[in-house]
Design a protein around this motif. Structure first.
Motif, PDB file in Angstrom:
ATOM      1  N   ALA A  14       0.828  -1.209   0.000  1.00  0.00           N
ATOM      2  CA  ALA A  14       0.000   0.000   0.000  1.00  0.00           C
ATOM      3  C   ALA A  14       0.861   1.256   0.000  1.00  0.00           C
ATOM      4  O   ALA A  14       0.556   2.239  -0.691  1.00  0.00           O
ATOM      5  CB  ALA A  14      -0.931  -0.007   1.212  1.00  0.00           C
ATOM      6  N   ALA A  15       1.946   1.231   0.765  1.00  0.00           N
ATOM      7  CA  ALA A  15       2.819   2.401   0.872  1.00  0.00           C
ATOM      8  C   ALA A  15       3.468   2.763  -0.459  1.00  0.00           C
ATOM      9  O   ALA A  15       3.658   3.950  -0.763  1.00  0.00           O
ATOM     10  CB  ALA A  15       3.893   2.150   1.926  1.00  0.00           C
TER      11      ALA A  15
ATOM     12  N   THR B 232       2.908   8.838   4.314  1.00  0.00           N
ATOM     13  CA  THR B 232       2.791   7.597   3.547  1.00  0.00           C
ATOM     14  C   THR B 232       2.350   6.451   4.442  1.00  0.00           C
ATOM     15  O   THR B 232       1.496   5.640   4.050  1.00  0.00           O
ATOM     16  CB  THR B 232       4.143   7.258   2.889  1.00  0.00           C
ATOM     17  OG1 THR B 232       4.394   8.190   1.828  1.00  0.00           O
ATOM     18  CG2 THR B 232       4.151   5.842   2.324  1.00  0.00           C
ATOM     19  N   PHE B 233       2.921   6.378   5.629  1.00  0.00           N
ATOM     20  CA  PHE B 233       2.567   5.294   6.559  1.00  0.00           C
ATOM     21  C   PHE B 233       1.088   5.372   6.938  1.00  0.00           C
ATOM     22  O   PHE B 233       0.388   4.355   6.947  1.00  0.00           O
ATOM     23  CB  PHE B 233       3.438   5.387   7.809  1.00  0.00           C
ATOM     24  CG  PHE B 233       3.265   4.220   8.754  1.00  0.00           C
ATOM     25  CD1 PHE B 233       3.544   2.923   8.340  1.00  0.00           C
ATOM     26  CD2 PHE B 233       2.834   4.419  10.059  1.00  0.00           C
ATOM     27  CE1 PHE B 233       3.402   1.843   9.202  1.00  0.00           C
ATOM     28  CE2 PHE B 233       2.688   3.355  10.926  1.00  0.00           C
ATOM     29  CZ  PHE B 233       2.965   2.060  10.498  1.00  0.00           C
ATOM     30  N   GLN B 234       0.593   6.560   7.217  1.00  0.00           N
ATOM     31  CA  GLN B 234      -0.816   6.724   7.592  1.00  0.00           C
ATOM     32  C   GLN B 234      -1.737   6.378   6.427  1.00  0.00           C
ATOM     33  O   GLN B 234      -2.809   5.780   6.626  1.00  0.00           O
ATOM     34  CB  GLN B 234      -1.065   8.161   8.071  1.00  0.00           C
ATOM     35  CG  GLN B 234      -0.396   8.506   9.395  1.00  0.00           C
ATOM     36  CD  GLN B 234      -0.836   7.587  10.535  1.00  0.00           C
ATOM     37  OE1 GLN B 234      -2.004   7.184  10.619  1.00  0.00           O
ATOM     38  NE2 GLN B 234       0.107   7.258  11.405  1.00  0.00           N
TER      39      GLN B 234
ATOM     40  N   ILE C  29      -1.956   2.635   6.202  1.00  0.00           N
ATOM     41  CA  ILE C  29      -2.858   2.097   7.228  1.00  0.00           C
ATOM     42  C   ILE C  29      -4.305   2.227   6.771  1.00  0.00           C
ATOM     43  O   ILE C  29      -5.099   1.282   6.885  1.00  0.00           O
ATOM     44  CB  ILE C  29      -2.649   2.830   8.576  1.00  0.00           C
ATOM     45  CG1 ILE C  29      -1.276   2.489   9.156  1.00  0.00           C
ATOM     46  CG2 ILE C  29      -3.752   2.444   9.564  1.00  0.00           C
ATOM     47  CD1 ILE C  29      -0.930   3.273  10.411  1.00  0.00           C
ATOM     48  N   ARG C  30      -4.638   3.395   6.231  1.00  0.00           N
ATOM     49  CA  ARG C  30      -6.013   3.620   5.769  1.00  0.00           C
ATOM     50  C   ARG C  30      -6.353   2.694   4.600  1.00  0.00           C
ATOM     51  O   ARG C  30      -7.460   2.148   4.525  1.00  0.00           O
ATOM     52  CB  ARG C  30      -6.198   5.078   5.359  1.00  0.00           C
ATOM     53  CG  ARG C  30      -6.417   6.017   6.532  1.00  0.00           C
ATOM     54  CD  ARG C  30      -6.851   7.396   6.057  1.00  0.00           C
ATOM     55  NE  ARG C  30      -5.730   8.141   5.532  1.00  0.00           N
ATOM     56  CZ  ARG C  30      -4.938   8.909   6.282  1.00  0.00           C
ATOM     57  NH1 ARG C  30      -5.148   9.011   7.589  1.00  0.00           N
ATOM     58  NH2 ARG C  30      -3.944   9.574   5.741  1.00  0.00           N
ATOM     59  N   ASP C  31      -5.402   2.534   3.686  1.00  0.00           N
ATOM     60  CA  ASP C  31      -5.661   1.696   2.510  1.00  0.00           C
ATOM     61  C   ASP C  31      -5.857   0.228   2.868  1.00  0.00           C
ATOM     62  O   ASP C  31      -6.656  -0.478   2.238  1.00  0.00           O
ATOM     63  CB  ASP C  31      -4.500   1.811   1.517  1.00  0.00           C
ATOM     64  CG  ASP C  31      -4.428   3.190   0.862  1.00  0.00           C
ATOM     65  OD1 ASP C  31      -5.395   3.967   1.026  1.00  0.00           O
ATOM     66  OD2 ASP C  31      -3.412   3.471   0.205  1.00  0.00           O
ATOM     67  N   THR C  32      -5.102  -0.261   3.836  1.00  0.00           N
ATOM     68  CA  THR C  32      -5.168  -1.681   4.201  1.00  0.00           C
ATOM     69  C   THR C  32      -6.255  -1.975   5.225  1.00  0.00           C
ATOM     70  O   THR C  32      -6.713  -3.114   5.335  1.00  0.00           O
ATOM     71  CB  THR C  32      -3.825  -2.157   4.783  1.00  0.00           C
ATOM     72  OG1 THR C  32      -3.496  -1.360   5.936  1.00  0.00           O
ATOM     73  CG2 THR C  32      -2.716  -2.049   3.751  1.00  0.00           C
TER      74      THR C  32
ATOM     75  N   ILE D 173      -5.728  -1.974   8.332  1.00  0.00           N
ATOM     76  CA  ILE D 173      -5.071  -2.593   9.483  1.00  0.00           C
ATOM     77  C   ILE D 173      -5.179  -1.655  10.682  1.00  0.00           C
ATOM     78  O   ILE D 173      -5.010  -0.442  10.545  1.00  0.00           O
ATOM     79  CB  ILE D 173      -3.591  -2.902   9.163  1.00  0.00           C
ATOM     80  CG1 ILE D 173      -3.505  -3.994   8.089  1.00  0.00           C
ATOM     81  CG2 ILE D 173      -2.821  -3.341  10.409  1.00  0.00           C
ATOM     82  CD1 ILE D 173      -2.095  -4.282   7.610  1.00  0.00           C
ATOM     83  N   ASP D 174      -5.468  -2.211  11.829  1.00  0.00           N
ATOM     84  CA  ASP D 174      -5.584  -1.419  13.045  1.00  0.00           C
ATOM     85  C   ASP D 174      -4.293  -0.641  13.285  1.00  0.00           C
ATOM     86  O   ASP D 174      -3.184  -1.161  13.107  1.00  0.00           O
ATOM     87  CB  ASP D 174      -5.862  -2.337  14.241  1.00  0.00           C
ATOM     88  CG  ASP D 174      -6.067  -1.551  15.528  1.00  0.00           C
ATOM     89  OD1 ASP D 174      -7.179  -1.087  15.771  1.00  0.00           O
ATOM     90  OD2 ASP D 174      -5.070  -1.411  16.271  1.00  0.00           O
ATOM     91  N   LYS D 175      -4.430   0.624  13.691  1.00  0.00           N
ATOM     92  CA  LYS D 175      -3.261   1.475  13.883  1.00  0.00           C
ATOM     93  C   LYS D 175      -2.292   0.920  14.921  1.00  0.00           C
ATOM     94  O   LYS D 175      -1.068   1.016  14.760  1.00  0.00           O
ATOM     95  CB  LYS D 175      -3.697   2.886  14.297  1.00  0.00           C
ATOM     96  CG  LYS D 175      -4.358   3.679  13.179  1.00  0.00           C
ATOM     97  CD  LYS D 175      -4.640   5.104  13.637  1.00  0.00           C
ATOM     98  CE  LYS D 175      -5.244   5.926  12.498  1.00  0.00           C
ATOM     99  NZ  LYS D 175      -5.491   7.330  12.911  1.00  0.00           N
ATOM    100  N   THR D 176      -2.838   0.323  15.958  1.00  0.00           N
ATOM    101  CA  THR D 176      -1.980  -0.245  17.007  1.00  0.00           C
ATOM    102  C   THR D 176      -1.161  -1.410  16.463  1.00  0.00           C
ATOM    103  O   THR D 176       0.028  -1.548  16.758  1.00  0.00           O
ATOM    104  CB  THR D 176      -2.821  -0.722  18.194  1.00  0.00           C
ATOM    105  OG1 THR D 176      -3.599   0.373  18.691  1.00  0.00           O
ATOM    106  CG2 THR D 176      -1.940  -1.264  19.304  1.00  0.00           C
ATOM    107  N   VAL D 177      -1.823  -2.235  15.657  1.00  0.00           N
ATOM    108  CA  VAL D 177      -1.135  -3.372  15.034  1.00  0.00           C
ATOM    109  C   VAL D 177      -0.062  -2.872  14.071  1.00  0.00           C
ATOM    110  O   VAL D 177       1.075  -3.370  14.056  1.00  0.00           O
ATOM    111  CB  VAL D 177      -2.135  -4.280  14.288  1.00  0.00           C
ATOM    112  CG1 VAL D 177      -1.393  -5.371  13.508  1.00  0.00           C
ATOM    113  CG2 VAL D 177      -3.123  -4.904  15.253  1.00  0.00           C
ATOM    114  N   ALA D 178      -0.413  -1.882  13.251  1.00  0.00           N
ATOM    115  CA  ALA D 178       0.531  -1.335  12.273  1.00  0.00           C
ATOM    116  C   ALA D 178       1.765  -0.762  12.963  1.00  0.00           C
ATOM    117  O   ALA D 178       2.895  -0.963  12.513  1.00  0.00           O
ATOM    118  CB  ALA D 178      -0.152  -0.250  11.442  1.00  0.00           C
TER     119      ALA D 178
END
Length: 216
Positions: A15-16, A29-31, A34-37, A39-44
């Motif tokens: 995604a990045a 890019t990282f954020q 996270i939005r694209d996938t 995936i929970d922010k804590t997990v990411a």
């Protein structure tokens, strides 16, 4: 559904890569990844504590793994050793599909905060190449081979990033010249060892490096 550590990192990296050309290996890019996938922010953050920096590292290491696969598939039995090394470096660059991601990574790893990461990655690539080509040295040569190839690889990458020649022909010529320069240095070192005076001078750094054993 719970995702594994490796799966989460792979998804975040994929995604990045769509955002890196615009925002680099950045927090933005990282954020977005996270939005694209989803995936929970804590997990990411657990998977990538440093955010996109860890994804940039993963991108480089992913390239190394693809390179090793290509080396294993390539018949180098009839090549001189210098040509095997050049071929391995060329394979490492040819598997890269996103030059801009590499360019952005080169910029990231020149920053003082991440320069050690960049040096470690280049050394790791050089180590993988030598190991894949069957290097069995265990003395100071283990270090000098990897240090020399690290210089060749890094300079070739920088040349490649600015090369617009057809099929990167200019880069492969540059690589061949750099490998040739290294071989000349090795010839000089070999002659120096035959000289009673110079061999004693060379023995000092050799003893120091020889005391530090390479990983088994």
């Amino acid at each position: 559904m719970t995702v594994t550590y490796e799966t989460a990192k792979k998804q975040l990296l994929e995604a990045a890569l769509t955002h890196v050309p615009f925002d680099g290996w950045s927090e933005a890019t990282f954020q977005e990844a996270i939005r694209d996938t989803g995936i929970d922010k804590t997990v990411a953050r657990a998977v990538c504590p440093r955010g996109a920096v860890d994804l940039a590292v993963a991108f480089h290491m992913q390239g190394d793994e693809k390179m090793l696969e290509r080396i294993a598939e390539t018949d180098m039995s009839g090549m001189k050793f210098r040509d095997k090394v050049a071929t391995a470096v060329r394979l490492r660059l040819e598997i890269i599909e996103d030059k801009e991601a590499v360019r952005r990574g080169a910029t990231l790893f020149t920053l003082p905060l991440y320069a050690a990461d960049g040096a470690k990655l280049i050394w790791g690539t050089s180590n993988k190449i030598w190991t894949a080509l069957g290097d069995t040295s265990t003395d100071y040569n283990w270090y000098t081979k990897r240090a020399t190839l690290s210089g060749v690889y890094s300079s070739t990458v920088l040349y490649w990033l600015g090369d617009n020649s057809p099929d990167h022909a200019a880069t492969w010529e540059f690589l061949d010249r750099r490998i040739g320069d290294v071989m000349q240095i090795e010839k000089v070192k070999a002659k120096a060892r035959q000289n009673p005076v110079l061999s004693k001078l060379l023995a000092v750094p050799e003893r120091v490096l020889g005391q530090i054993r390479p990983p088994s």
